[in-house]
Write a protein that holds these residues in place. Structure first.
Motif, short mmCIF file in Angstrom:
data_model
loop_
_atom_site.label_atom_id
_atom_site.label_comp_id
_atom_site.label_asym_id
_atom_site.label_seq_id
_atom_site.Cartn_x
_atom_site.Cartn_y
_atom_site.Cartn_z
N ILE A 166 0.76 -1.18 0.01
CA ILE A 166 -0.11 0.11 0.01
C ILE A 166 0.93 1.37 -0.08
O ILE A 166 0.45 2.35 -0.81
CB ILE A 166 -1.07 -0.02 1.37
CG1 ILE A 166 -2.01 -1.00 1.08
CG2 ILE A 166 -1.70 1.35 1.36
CD1 ILE A 166 -3.13 -1.44 2.00
N GLU A 167 1.81 1.30 0.86
CA GLU A 167 2.78 2.48 0.78
C GLU A 167 3.74 2.65 -0.09
O GLU A 167 4.50 3.73 -0.44
CB GLU A 167 3.38 2.26 2.39
CG GLU A 167 2.28 2.48 3.23
CD GLU A 167 1.59 3.79 3.56
OE1 GLU A 167 1.98 4.94 2.88
OE2 GLU A 167 0.34 3.76 3.94
N ARG A 168 4.38 1.35 -0.78
CA ARG A 168 5.52 1.56 -1.64
C ARG A 168 5.23 1.13 -3.03
O ARG A 168 6.35 1.09 -3.64
CB ARG A 168 6.70 0.74 -0.89
CG ARG A 168 7.24 1.37 0.34
CD ARG A 168 7.93 2.56 0.19
NE ARG A 168 8.57 3.07 1.60
CZ ARG A 168 7.79 3.89 2.40
NH1 ARG A 168 6.77 4.35 1.99
NH2 ARG A 168 8.38 4.22 3.39
N THR A 169 4.13 0.76 -3.46
CA THR A 169 4.12 0.24 -4.64
C THR A 169 3.15 1.36 -5.53
O THR A 169 2.34 2.11 -5.01
CB THR A 169 3.48 -1.29 -4.94
OG1 THR A 169 2.13 -1.34 -4.33
CG2 THR A 169 4.40 -2.19 -4.15
N LYS A 170 3.01 1.11 -6.73
CA LYS A 170 2.31 1.82 -7.75
C LYS A 170 0.96 1.50 -7.46
O LYS A 170 -0.08 2.36 -7.55
CB LYS A 170 2.85 1.51 -9.16
CG LYS A 170 1.98 2.43 -10.30
CD LYS A 170 2.86 2.71 -11.26
CE LYS A 170 2.12 3.91 -12.18
NZ LYS A 170 3.05 3.89 -13.48
N GLY A 172 -0.37 0.65 -4.79
CA GLY A 172 -0.70 1.17 -3.70
C GLY A 172 -0.99 2.70 -3.63
O GLY A 172 -1.90 3.13 -3.08
N SER A 173 -0.21 3.23 -4.48
CA SER A 173 -0.37 4.86 -4.52
C SER A 173 -1.70 5.23 -5.30
O SER A 173 -2.26 6.23 -4.92
CB SER A 173 0.72 5.15 -5.46
OG SER A 173 0.70 4.86 -6.86
N TYR A 174 -2.27 4.15 -6.28
CA TYR A 174 -3.55 4.13 -6.77
C TYR A 174 -4.73 4.17 -5.70
O TYR A 174 -5.60 4.98 -5.61
CB TYR A 174 -3.87 3.24 -7.79
CG TYR A 174 -3.13 3.60 -9.09
CD1 TYR A 174 -2.76 4.71 -9.49
CD2 TYR A 174 -3.08 2.27 -10.00
CE1 TYR A 174 -1.82 4.39 -10.85
CE2 TYR A 174 -2.40 2.33 -11.00
CZ TYR A 174 -1.74 3.48 -11.42
OH TYR A 174 -1.18 3.60 -12.60
N ARG A 176 -4.14 4.44 -2.32
CA ARG A 176 -4.09 5.93 -1.58
C ARG A 176 -4.75 7.11 -2.21
O ARG A 176 -5.37 7.93 -1.60
CB ARG A 176 -2.72 6.16 -1.06
CG ARG A 176 -2.38 5.10 -0.09
CD ARG A 176 -1.07 5.60 0.45
NE ARG A 176 0.06 5.00 -0.64
CZ ARG A 176 1.17 5.70 -1.24
NH1 ARG A 176 1.39 6.75 -0.71
NH2 ARG A 176 1.94 5.01 -1.88
N ALA A 177 -4.53 7.45 -3.48
CA ALA A 177 -5.04 8.50 -4.22
C ALA A 177 -6.63 8.22 -4.05
O ALA A 177 -7.60 9.25 -3.92
CB ALA A 177 -4.64 8.48 -5.64
N GLU A 180 -8.16 9.47 -0.93
CA GLU A 180 -8.42 10.88 -0.95
C GLU A 180 -9.49 11.46 -1.96
O GLU A 180 -10.40 12.02 -1.55
CB GLU A 180 -7.09 11.47 -1.19
CG GLU A 180 -5.98 11.26 -0.21
CD GLU A 180 -5.98 11.84 0.95
OE1 GLU A 180 -6.66 12.82 0.95
OE2 GLU A 180 -5.84 11.01 2.08
N VAL A 185 -9.30 10.20 -9.33
CA VAL A 185 -8.86 9.15 -9.74
C VAL A 185 -9.43 8.41 -10.79
O VAL A 185 -9.01 7.89 -11.97
CB VAL A 185 -8.44 8.03 -8.56
CG1 VAL A 185 -7.97 6.82 -8.92
CG2 VAL A 185 -7.50 8.53 -7.43
#
Lengths: 293, 326
Positions: A166-170, A172-174, A176-177, A180, A185
């Motif tokens: 969740i914190e370190r892969t692509k 995961g970035s989707y 987290r986005a 928000e 997205v």
């Protein structure tokens, strides 16, 4: 060997290990709850029932089909995760536009149905699941059963694997986005509804995996989930659901504290987590790792 | 907080509905007075106790927008206290009920102070966890009698004068207690205090910016709700002459949520209707064991998905639509 405050080290480290194991399950379940809540805004009351279903699925695979523990470890999370996806598609997604409380009420109802059906079928006395890793290591200060060591290692790998994803892969970035700003997205061409469905499936799968890990330690029992989920709720309140790492640390720490309480003041071992929750609410209402809104 | 979904129909605020509600209540009381002629009084007393319990719960969810998932702690703990006071200390029934209710109020104050520090979903989790703590306390404490509970609680004469040994006589006492509880709640939600509570439910930041000390209002509402839930529990202990662990479990907290949800959250009579339906259902399904749990689960799912306003809420909405057409 030395004695610590009049407690024999065997008992102390034994309870510490037990606490660490309990903590591993608190961490895995509160992690799943946090991931689901982040994206779906639903507190998944069914989480405990899904953990119980995981344990039962492992038992059924072994008793009815002959699939051993290690096979169940792979098959069960996928299977129960799929039932989670079905639940999301059928019910949960109809509630996203409503107050969060309806999600809680719906999943509470689902938990009652699942628990009731399993109790009807299997009674509430519990079924044994054979230990896939018998034996253990004799350490200086205690006896370490192999299977318990495996559970601690496996849960640590699972928790930090989830954190890393969740914190370190692509991907995961989707994720987290989307927590928000789901609308933005979506506008970038990412299929957010599908992501929500898969996230729920993942969280449920995680609970089921915890259930498989739990099966050889605790008896496989229809009420194992509901007993645990309330404690996990308290863990979530203590840690706050804002941070994945926070959920993991809080889970393990509270398990250990509970284990220590069993040694030093057994009368309070059932309630110590709730007492800590009350103290945290007084001192830092948003939770140890939460941010006040 | 966006609690628009839980809002009662705006029509309820209109003048005129206030009088209509009182007329309905008067009819209900009249029905209650003659009901024991046709229906078994113990069953009626059970319905009344749970209806009062659900009314108390509804005060929080319906008028402040706070979902408590731990109301069984007040209900069950008050039952234990009143049972113990009557049996071990020889209290008269009215003092026993009073003692139980007072303890629920104190418990409500302590847990309320903690719970109102969080909102929405967290409030539900905090109350659930606190009630589980009370449950574990009741399991371990000496005075609760552990798994056996407190049994054979005597029914002494009311005020030392009036004999209430028969179920019929006791029924009228329960009916009186229920009416008292209903009127307290009714008066509360129609008072300026109740208006502020509704303002907090609708828009908490605005209520704060208007200068209301929101936390104090929430706490007072929480204590009031806990006290009345305790009154219901203390009465129930004397009805069945039994206080047991069942009344403190999280399942009991879930049941009162279900009753209120089925009847209609935020409606005046919804909890009464809901309690009547769920208790009747339990009565008929008593022989089916675990199926009760499954059926309750299904009712939760169906109500949440299909008719969130509950029975009374849907009737009110239909009434309003019809009135608007004419």
């Amino acid at each position: 060997m030395f004695e610590l405050l009049g407690i024999p080290p065997q008992a102390l480290f034994g309870q510490l290990l037990l606490g660490l194991i309990n903590g591993a399950f608190y961490a895995m379940l509160s992690l799943g709850l946090a991931v689901i809540f982040g994206l779906l805004n639903v507190i998944n009351f069914t989480h405990g029932a899904q953990y119980m279903m995981g344990a039962f699925a492992a038992w059924m695979l072994l008793e009815w089909v002959g699939v051993p523990y290690w096979g169940a470890l792979i098959i069960v999370p996928v299977l129960i995760g799929a039932t989670g996806i079905l639940l999301e598609k059928l019910f949960l997604k109809r509630l996203y536009h409503l107050d969060h409380l309806y999600g809680l009420l719906l999943t509470f109802g689902l938990a009652l149905i699942i628990e009731g059906l399993f109790r009807k079928q299997f009674g509430s006395s519990g079924l044994p699941y054979p230990n896939p890793l018998p034996g253990g290591t004799r350490l200086d200060f205690m006896f370490l059963p192999n299977y318990r060591a495996w559970v601690v290692v496996a849960s640590l790998v699972l928790c930090f694997g989830t954190w890393f994803m969740i914190e370190r892969t692509k991907l995961g970035s989707y994720l987290r986005a989307a927590v928000e700003r789901p609308d933005l997205v979506q506008a970038f061409g990412i299929n957010v509804p599908r992501m929500i469905t898969l996230t729920y499936g993942f969280g449920v799968g995680l609970a089921a995996l915890a259930g498989v890990l739990a099966a050889p330690i605790y008896n496989v029992n229809p009420v194992m989930g509901s007993n645990l989920i309330i404690i996990v709720f308290a863990v979530v309140v203590i840690g706050g659901m804002g941070s994945i790492l926070g959920a993991i640390i809080t889970g393990f720490a509270l398990g250990i504290i509970e284990g220590l309480t069993k040694v030093f003041y057994p009368e309070a071992s059932n309630t110590v987590i709730f007492i800590i929750m009350a103290i945290v609410l007084m001192v830092k209402p948003a939770g140890l790792f939460g941010t006040p809104k | 907080m966006s609690n628009a979904a839980i809002t009662a129909s705006p029509a309820a605020a209109k003048t005129g509905t206030k009088n209509r509600d009182l007329v309905i209540f008067a009819v209900l009381v009249a029905v209650g007075l003659v009901a024991p002629a046709v229906i078994y009084p113990v069953f009626l007393m059970k319905v009344l106790c749970f209806a009062l319990f659900a009314l108390a719960f509804n005060l929080l969810i319906g008028y402040v927008g706070l979902l408590s998932f731990g109301h069984a702690m007040f209900f069950g703990f008050a039952a234990y206290v009143s049972g113990y006071a009557v049996k071990a200390w020889g209290f008269s029934p009215e003092l026993g009920i009073l003692a139980g209710t007072a303890c629920a109020a104190v418990l409500g104050l302590v847990t309320g102070l903690l719970a109102i520090r969080r909102q929405g979903i967290y409030f539900a989790m905090v109350t659930l966890a606190l009630s589980q703590m009370v449950f574990f306390y009741c399991v371990q404490a000496k005075f609760t009698g552990g798994e056996d509970g407190i049994q054979a609680i005597p029914r002494r004469a009311l005020f030392g004068l009036i004999d209430i040994k028969s179920d019929l006589a006791f029924y009228y006492l329960v009916l009186a207690i229920f009416c008292f509880g209903f009127l307290v709640i009714w008066r509360t939600i129609h008072s300026p205090f109740g208006q502020v509570l509704k303002a907090i439910r609708e828009n908490e930041p605005r209520a704060i910016s208007l200068g209301y000390r929101v936390d104090q209002y929430k706490l007072l509402a929480f204590v009031l709700s806990a006290t009345l839930a305790g009154l219901a529990g203390a009465t129930k202990a004397l009805v069945f002459q039994l206080a047991s662990l069942t009344d403190v479990t999280w399942q009991m907290s879930g049941e009162v949520v279900l009753m209120t949800l089925v009847g209609g959250m935020g409606t005046v009579f919804g909890p009464i209707v809901g309690a009547g339906i769920i208790i009747t259902m339990q009565n008929y399904l008593a022989g089916f064991g675990e199926w009760v749990l499954v059926i309750q689960g299904f009712i939760f799912v169906i109500v949440v998905l299909a008719f969130r306003k509950g029975i009374v809420g849907e009737i009110q909405a239909w009434w309003t639509r019809r009135a608007n057409k004419v």
